[in-house]
Design an enzyme around this catalytic site. Structure first.
Site, mmCIF file in Angstrom:
data_model
loop_
_atom_site.group_PDB
_atom_site.id
_atom_site.type_symbol
_atom_site.label_atom_id
_atom_site.label_comp_id
_atom_site.label_asym_id
_atom_site.label_seq_id
_atom_site.Cartn_x
_atom_site.Cartn_y
_atom_site.Cartn_z
ATOM 1 N N GLY A 37 0.830 -1.214 0.000
ATOM 2 C CA GLY A 37 0.000 0.000 0.000
ATOM 3 C C GLY A 37 0.856 1.251 0.000
ATOM 4 O O GLY A 37 1.865 1.311 0.693
ATOM 5 N N ARG A 53 0.934 -4.874 -5.839
ATOM 6 C CA ARG A 53 0.970 -6.144 -5.107
ATOM 7 C C ARG A 53 1.278 -7.194 -6.169
ATOM 8 O O ARG A 53 0.718 -7.178 -7.252
ATOM 9 C CB ARG A 53 -0.355 -6.390 -4.398
ATOM 10 C CG ARG A 53 -0.570 -5.363 -3.280
ATOM 11 C CD ARG A 53 -1.424 -5.881 -2.144
ATOM 12 N NE ARG A 53 -1.151 -5.146 -0.904
ATOM 13 C CZ ARG A 53 -1.742 -4.001 -0.561
ATOM 14 N NH1 ARG A 53 -2.652 -3.442 -1.339
ATOM 15 N NH2 ARG A 53 -1.433 -3.397 0.578
ATOM 16 N N ASP A 66 4.815 -5.078 6.071
ATOM 17 C CA ASP A 66 5.409 -6.354 6.494
ATOM 18 C C ASP A 66 5.525 -7.354 5.347
ATOM 19 O O ASP A 66 6.500 -8.099 5.268
ATOM 20 C CB ASP A 66 4.667 -6.940 7.698
ATOM 21 C CG ASP A 66 3.311 -7.488 7.338
ATOM 22 O OD1 ASP A 66 2.633 -6.881 6.499
ATOM 23 O OD2 ASP A 66 2.931 -8.533 7.893
ATOM 24 N N THR A 83 3.735 2.231 5.756
ATOM 25 C CA THR A 83 2.347 1.763 5.745
ATOM 26 C C THR A 83 1.537 2.624 6.700
ATOM 27 O O THR A 83 2.020 2.938 7.794
ATOM 28 C CB THR A 83 2.210 0.282 6.154
ATOM 29 O OG1 THR A 83 0.854 0.020 6.524
ATOM 30 C CG2 THR A 83 3.098 -0.095 7.329
ATOM 31 N N ASP A 117 -0.806 1.708 8.348
ATOM 32 C CA ASP A 117 -1.375 0.861 9.407
ATOM 33 C C ASP A 117 -0.569 0.872 10.716
ATOM 34 O O ASP A 117 -1.104 0.505 11.764
ATOM 35 C CB ASP A 117 -1.485 -0.593 8.925
ATOM 36 C CG ASP A 117 -2.293 -0.708 7.640
ATOM 37 O OD1 ASP A 117 -3.109 0.194 7.384
ATOM 38 O OD2 ASP A 117 -2.106 -1.691 6.896
ATOM 39 N N ASP A 127 1.713 -1.161 11.823
ATOM 40 C CA ASP A 127 1.568 -2.507 12.392
ATOM 41 C C ASP A 127 2.830 -3.348 12.265
ATOM 42 O O ASP A 127 2.760 -4.576 12.216
ATOM 43 C CB ASP A 127 0.388 -3.228 11.722
ATOM 44 C CG ASP A 127 0.601 -3.409 10.221
ATOM 45 O OD1 ASP A 127 1.530 -2.795 9.671
ATOM 46 O OD2 ASP A 127 -0.157 -4.180 9.608
ATOM 47 N N ARG A 130 -18.547 15.377 12.904
ATOM 48 C CA ARG A 130 -19.040 15.725 14.250
ATOM 49 C C ARG A 130 -19.993 16.919 14.185
ATOM 50 O O ARG A 130 -21.005 16.959 14.893
ATOM 51 C CB ARG A 130 -17.850 16.029 15.154
ATOM 52 C CG ARG A 130 -18.190 16.507 16.519
ATOM 53 C CD ARG A 130 -18.747 15.442 17.426
ATOM 54 N NE ARG A 130 -17.733 14.578 17.981
ATOM 55 C CZ ARG A 130 -18.009 13.533 18.751
ATOM 56 N NH1 ARG A 130 -19.265 13.214 19.035
ATOM 57 N NH2 ARG A 130 -17.045 12.784 19.231
ATOM 58 N N ARG A 160 -6.341 -2.393 7.886
ATOM 59 C CA ARG A 160 -6.330 -3.841 7.617
ATOM 60 C C ARG A 160 -6.613 -4.609 8.915
ATOM 61 O O ARG A 160 -7.593 -4.337 9.577
ATOM 62 C CB ARG A 160 -5.022 -4.262 6.956
ATOM 63 C CG ARG A 160 -4.891 -3.644 5.566
ATOM 64 C CD ARG A 160 -4.118 -4.493 4.622
ATOM 65 N NE ARG A 160 -2.683 -4.383 4.895
ATOM 66 C CZ ARG A 160 -1.748 -4.966 4.158
ATOM 67 N NH1 ARG A 160 -2.074 -5.686 3.121
ATOM 68 N NH2 ARG A 160 -0.487 -4.823 4.444
ATOM 69 N N GLY A 180 -12.269 12.341 19.988
ATOM 70 C CA GLY A 180 -13.260 12.261 21.064
ATOM 71 C C GLY A 180 -14.439 11.375 20.716
ATOM 72 O O GLY A 180 -15.590 11.689 21.053
ATOM 73 N N ALA A 181 -14.160 10.244 20.084
ATOM 74 C CA ALA A 181 -15.247 9.327 19.706
ATOM 75 C C ALA A 181 -15.899 8.742 20.961
ATOM 76 O O ALA A 181 -15.263 8.628 22.011
ATOM 77 C CB ALA A 181 -14.696 8.205 18.835
ATOM 78 N N GLU A 182 -17.167 8.386 20.820
ATOM 79 C CA GLU A 182 -17.896 7.804 21.949
ATOM 80 C C GLU A 182 -17.521 6.333 22.136
ATOM 81 O O GLU A 182 -17.643 5.794 23.238
ATOM 82 C CB GLU A 182 -19.412 7.927 21.741
ATOM 83 C CG GLU A 182 -19.986 9.262 22.194
ATOM 84 C CD GLU A 182 -19.428 10.462 21.441
ATOM 85 O OE1 GLU A 182 -19.179 10.341 20.223
ATOM 86 O OE2 GLU A 182 -19.205 11.520 22.071
ATOM 87 N N GLU A 185 -11.519 -1.216 10.022
ATOM 88 C CA GLU A 185 -12.017 -2.036 8.910
ATOM 89 C C GLU A 185 -11.865 -3.537 9.165
ATOM 90 O O GLU A 185 -12.595 -4.343 8.616
ATOM 91 C CB GLU A 185 -11.338 -1.655 7.588
ATOM 92 C CG GLU A 185 -9.864 -1.992 7.520
ATOM 93 C CD GLU A 185 -9.239 -1.669 6.160
ATOM 94 O OE1 GLU A 185 -9.965 -1.465 5.176
ATOM 95 O OE2 GLU A 185 -7.992 -1.598 6.104
ATOM 96 N N GLN A 195 -7.844 8.455 3.332
ATOM 97 C CA GLN A 195 -6.800 8.396 4.369
ATOM 98 C C GLN A 195 -5.421 8.089 3.805
ATOM 99 O O GLN A 195 -4.423 8.276 4.480
ATOM 100 C CB GLN A 195 -7.119 7.280 5.372
ATOM 101 C CG GLN A 195 -8.355 7.517 6.170
ATOM 102 C CD GLN A 195 -8.953 6.193 6.614
ATOM 103 O OE1 GLN A 195 -8.758 5.770 7.728
ATOM 104 N NE2 GLN A 195 -9.675 5.539 5.725
#
Ligand code: ADP
Length: 322
Positions: A10, A71, A102, A125, A127, A129, A154, A171, A185-187, A223, A254
């Site tokens: 990616g 890829r 990775d 990446t 991610d 990760d 919001r 991913r 500030g997500a619930e 996701e 993103q």
């Protein structure tokens, strides 16, 4: 020395900063860089060209990758990797700087182990990760992009007193989701590594917020979450609880955009460091950041356990949503 540079997997903002730094550091040390287009696909096809310093003008601030990426399932085949190594040798390219995630590092590790092509990895990446590093190129930019998008959502969520489920990338990792949720500030946040990722807990949280007088909520959904996509979770909430909600999938928004200052700085540091270490005779490593300092990790480390978002961040989202 002739050094090949490729971007794979990616795309991520900051990859161009790493390419530019590798090229210019190589130039300063008297090495030649060849740009390999479309990752391992281009490597198999010998799709490469010399990349002089001037070819990197004005790319530092651009998202994506000027070398393009792909890829390449063919690269999983040992005989195809042998072909690629033979092509590299024929062209006199003895070392590679691989910028990717990775999967890209697994390929580099195999190529070096099987065929002695000297490899250096730069984590790229969104991610975040990869084992052993607290940062990967693109994560900071993607995080800021997601937060900016959710700030806009919001406004309309609170104006209408409405529930929004916002799906972010990552991913199989929840890193981007948890950090995004905390920063906007997500619930609630749903992510694959969550110790408490049940549908029941989400409903209880939304209900408790409603009783406290909260009329609008943002739920960030990774996701890769076990409950499914934001669309699937949204359908279930509508069906089982009759909730009026909207679903937004941020998707590839993103991925793109001008890299943040941090992604430019780390792309530049890592690109140059990779070449300096190859110049010094080192290989079979990738670079990272640990506690603010540049770190060097053995390429085989990529086969180890992936980092998970710290539990306390997920808990903090919960506590601060009251
Ligand atoms: P990322 O590098 O972002 O994790 P992928 O997992 O898609 O992206 O890997 C990028 C490419 O690296 C793959 O398309 C494939 O060409 C190559 N690759 C990935 N894993 C391996 C592997 N185990 N052996 C050989 N090549 C691999």
């Amino acid at each position: 020395m002739k050094i090949g540079v490729l971007t794979s997997g990616g795309d991520a903002p900051g990859m161009n900063a790493a390419i530019r730094a590798a090229v210019r550091q190589a130039d300063a040390l008297g090495h030649e860089v060849w740009g390999i287009r479309r990752g391992y696909e281009g490597l198999l096809e010998g799709d490469w060209a010399p990349m002089p310093s001037r070819a990197c003008a004005n790319i530092l601030q651009r998202g994506g990758t000027v070398l393009h990426t792909a890829r390449c399932p063919e690269f999983f085949k040992p005989e195809r990797r042998a072909e690629a190594a033979a092509k590299l040798r024929l062209a006199g390219i003895g070392a590679l700087v691989v910028i990717g995630g990775d999967g890209s590092f697994r390929a580099a590790e195999t190529l070096q182990r099987e065929h002695g092509i000297l490899c250096a990895g730069i984590p790229g990446t969104i991610d975040n990760d990869l084992p052993g590093t607290e940062r990967t190129l693109g994560f900071d930019t993607a995080l800021n992009t997601a937060v900016e998008a959710i700030d806009r959502i919001r406004d309309t969520a609170s104006s209408h007193g409405r529930l929004f489920l916002v799906e972010v990338m990552g991913r199989s990792s929840g890193m981007l989701a948890v950090h995004t949720a905390l920063a906007c500030g997500a619930e609630a946040v749903l992510y694959p590594e969550s110790p408490d990722d049940s549908y029941g807990a989400l409903v209880a949280r939304l209900h408790a917020n409603w009783l406290r007088g909260k009329r609008s909520s943002i739920v960030v959904v990774a996701e890769g979450d076990d409950l499914g996509s934001a669309v699937a979770v949204g359908e279930r909430l509508r069906r089982e609880h009759g909730l009026d909600l909207r679903v937004v999938v941020l998707g590839h928004i993103q991925r793109g955009g001008s890299p943040s200052a941090l992604d430019r700085i780390w792309g530049s540091r890592w690109g140059a460091e990779a070449v300096r270490r190859l110049d010094a005779g080192e290989s079979g490593f990738y670079l990272g950041e640990v506690a603010g300092a540049l770190a060097v990790l053995p390429m085989a480390r990529v086969l180890g356990a992936h980092p998970v978002p710290p539990d306390d961040l997920g808990e903090l989202v919960d506590i601060l949503s009251r």
